[in-house]
Scaffold this motif. Structure first.
Motif, mmCIF file in Angstrom:
data_model
loop_
_atom_site.group_PDB
_atom_site.id
_atom_site.type_symbol
_atom_site.label_atom_id
_atom_site.label_comp_id
_atom_site.label_asym_id
_atom_site.label_seq_id
_atom_site.Cartn_x
_atom_site.Cartn_y
_atom_site.Cartn_z
ATOM 1 N N GLU A 77 -11.800 -29.540 127.018
ATOM 2 C CA GLU A 77 -11.845 -28.675 128.210
ATOM 3 C C GLU A 77 -13.002 -27.682 128.130
ATOM 4 O O GLU A 77 -12.840 -26.477 128.361
ATOM 5 C CB GLU A 77 -10.520 -27.918 128.359
ATOM 6 C CG GLU A 77 -9.310 -28.799 128.589
ATOM 7 C CD GLU A 77 -9.195 -29.293 130.020
ATOM 8 O OE1 GLU A 77 -10.209 -29.249 130.748
ATOM 9 O OE2 GLU A 77 -8.101 -29.729 130.412
ATOM 10 N N VAL A 78 -14.199 -28.189 127.822
ATOM 11 C CA VAL A 78 -15.314 -27.290 127.524
ATOM 12 C C VAL A 78 -15.839 -26.529 128.740
ATOM 13 O O VAL A 78 -16.580 -25.559 128.587
ATOM 14 C CB VAL A 78 -16.476 -28.050 126.854
ATOM 15 C CG1 VAL A 78 -16.057 -28.579 125.503
ATOM 16 C CG2 VAL A 78 -16.994 -29.177 127.750
ATOM 17 N N THR A 121 -22.084 -22.513 136.415
ATOM 18 C CA THR A 121 -22.613 -22.892 135.101
ATOM 19 C C THR A 121 -21.989 -24.172 134.561
ATOM 20 O O THR A 121 -22.400 -24.657 133.510
ATOM 21 C CB THR A 121 -22.408 -21.758 134.082
ATOM 22 O OG1 THR A 121 -20.997 -21.530 133.917
ATOM 23 C CG2 THR A 121 -23.078 -20.485 134.537
ATOM 24 N N VAL A 122 -20.997 -24.699 135.253
ATOM 25 C CA VAL A 122 -20.344 -25.930 134.790
ATOM 26 C C VAL A 122 -21.349 -27.083 134.733
ATOM 27 O O VAL A 122 -21.393 -27.846 133.758
ATOM 28 C CB VAL A 122 -19.157 -26.300 135.711
ATOM 29 C CG1 VAL A 122 -18.681 -27.727 135.441
ATOM 30 C CG2 VAL A 122 -18.006 -25.320 135.509
ATOM 31 N N LYS A 123 -22.167 -27.194 135.760
ATOM 32 C CA LYS A 123 -23.066 -28.351 135.865
ATOM 33 C C LYS A 123 -24.003 -28.459 134.680
ATOM 34 O O LYS A 123 -24.241 -29.558 134.167
ATOM 35 C CB LYS A 123 -23.863 -28.283 137.166
ATOM 36 C CG LYS A 123 -24.750 -29.511 137.384
ATOM 37 C CD LYS A 123 -25.480 -29.463 138.723
ATOM 38 C CE LYS A 123 -26.353 -30.690 138.901
ATOM 39 N NZ LYS A 123 -27.076 -30.665 140.206
ATOM 40 N N GLU A 124 -24.556 -27.325 134.208
ATOM 41 C CA GLU A 124 -25.519 -27.385 133.121
ATOM 42 C C GLU A 124 -24.884 -27.898 131.833
ATOM 43 O O GLU A 124 -25.533 -28.599 131.049
ATOM 44 C CB GLU A 124 -26.156 -26.013 132.901
ATOM 45 C CG GLU A 124 -25.208 -24.917 132.477
ATOM 46 C CD GLU A 124 -25.823 -23.523 132.578
ATOM 47 O OE1 GLU A 124 -25.525 -22.697 131.693
ATOM 48 O OE2 GLU A 124 -26.581 -23.255 133.535
ATOM 49 N N VAL A 125 -23.610 -27.588 131.620
ATOM 50 C CA VAL A 125 -22.909 -28.094 130.439
ATOM 51 C C VAL A 125 -22.621 -29.586 130.599
ATOM 52 O O VAL A 125 -22.800 -30.375 129.664
ATOM 53 C CB VAL A 125 -21.602 -27.309 130.199
ATOM 54 C CG1 VAL A 125 -20.802 -27.928 129.054
ATOM 55 C CG2 VAL A 125 -21.920 -25.845 129.896
ATOM 56 N N GLU A 158 -12.533 -32.290 135.187
ATOM 57 C CA GLU A 158 -13.633 -32.609 136.102
ATOM 58 C C GLU A 158 -13.564 -34.105 136.457
ATOM 59 O O GLU A 158 -14.148 -34.949 135.784
ATOM 60 C CB GLU A 158 -14.982 -32.274 135.441
ATOM 61 C CG GLU A 158 -15.134 -30.825 135.032
ATOM 62 C CD GLU A 158 -15.357 -29.911 136.225
ATOM 63 O OE1 GLU A 158 -15.739 -30.423 137.305
ATOM 64 O OE2 GLU A 158 -15.152 -28.691 136.078
ATOM 65 N N MET A 159 -12.853 -34.422 137.520
ATOM 66 C CA MET A 159 -12.582 -35.822 137.839
ATOM 67 C C MET A 159 -13.845 -36.597 138.223
ATOM 68 O O MET A 159 -14.016 -37.752 137.813
ATOM 69 C CB MET A 159 -11.551 -35.912 138.982
ATOM 70 C CG MET A 159 -10.185 -35.357 138.624
ATOM 71 S SD MET A 159 -9.375 -36.221 137.270
ATOM 72 C CE MET A 159 -9.216 -34.893 136.089
#
Length: 252
Positions: free
Chosen positions: A174-175, A183-187, A207-208
């Motif tokens: 669940e990072v 900021t989710v996209k960059e990870v 993140e389905m």
């Protein structure tokens, strides 16, 4: 003493067989069977409390099992004779929380484990750490401290730190759960690039869309069991189990 392994790359690099885990009288995992081949990307999805994080933590021995077998490269993870340091070197893990040392720079955080645990040469570790910073697109942040970084940047440092041990398998628990949506996209891009490079990855994720895009196989868990598994298109387009259909109808 390190138990001998007869593992070959045509066999699962990670295998769970009839794994049960109880905390007191509460059974969290109820007979889990799961295989990961070398270079595969596996996503584990399901509602909160379904045992996903516990499952992934059994793979590197952080959570001992009550019964069943967990093997990495043919070696039983929960064998008392297994060298846990060797296991942790093979299996990296990144958590929801970044767990960076606040008083250490980004570069120092990445270098600490290879220097202090593996006793590797500083010059070699520093070169590798800088290459990893470039890989996660943070080369200009090596002298920064964690408090000076965004959540997404800190998580990318955590990924680089784990990769600096040169693992064969990466676990992601669940990072992106604690991150701001921006900021989710960059990870996720960082993880996608790792997968494209051939790293074996096991991800617990909500993140389905990402799971559908990146995974070779998806496992849906509920109440400590694997309800359904298969290629992402099969799971997301035509799930067979009513519980899978119900879950996906709420999250897609």
């Amino acid at each position: 003493m390190q138990p001998a392994s007869t593992w070959t790359p045509d066999q699962p690099i990670v295998a769970l067989r009839d794994v049960h885990k109880s905390f007191g009288s509460f059974e969290v995992l109820k007979g889990i069977d799961l295989e990961v081949m070398k270079g595969e990307v596996i996503c584990i999805i399901g509602p909160s409390g379904s045992g996903k994080s516990t499952l992934v933590r059994t793979i590197n021995g952080l959570t001992p099992v009550t019964s069943g077998s967990v093997t990495v490269e043919g070696q039983e993870v929960h064998d008392a004779k297994l060298d846990k340091l060797a296991l942790r070197r093979k299996v990296g893990i990144v958590f929801q929380q970044y767990n960076l040392f606040p008083h250490r720079t980004v570069l120092d955080n990445i270098m600490m484990a290879p220097l202090l645990v593996l006793r590797e040469k500083r010059d070699d570790v520093e070169e590798r750490a800088r290459a990893l910073l470039a890989k996660v697109k943070l080369i200009d942040k090596e002298d920064a401290y964690p408090a000076e970084l965004s959540g997404g940047q800190q998580q990318r440092v955590a990924i680089a730190r784990s990769l600096c041990m040169r693992p064969d398998v990466m676990l992601f628990d669940e990072v992106t759960a604690a991150l701001d949506p921006e900021t989710v996209k960059e990870v996720l891009v960082t993880i996608k690039e790792l997968a494209s490079d051939g790293m074996t990855c096991v991800l617990v994720t909500h993140e389905m869309g990402f799971a559908r895009e990146i995974s070779d196989r998806v496992y849906f868990t509920d109440h400590g069991r694997i309800v359904e598994s298969g290629p992402p298109d099969a799971i997301f387009e035509c799930p067979q189990d009513p519980r899978t259909r119900e879950f996906l109808s709420k999250v897609l």
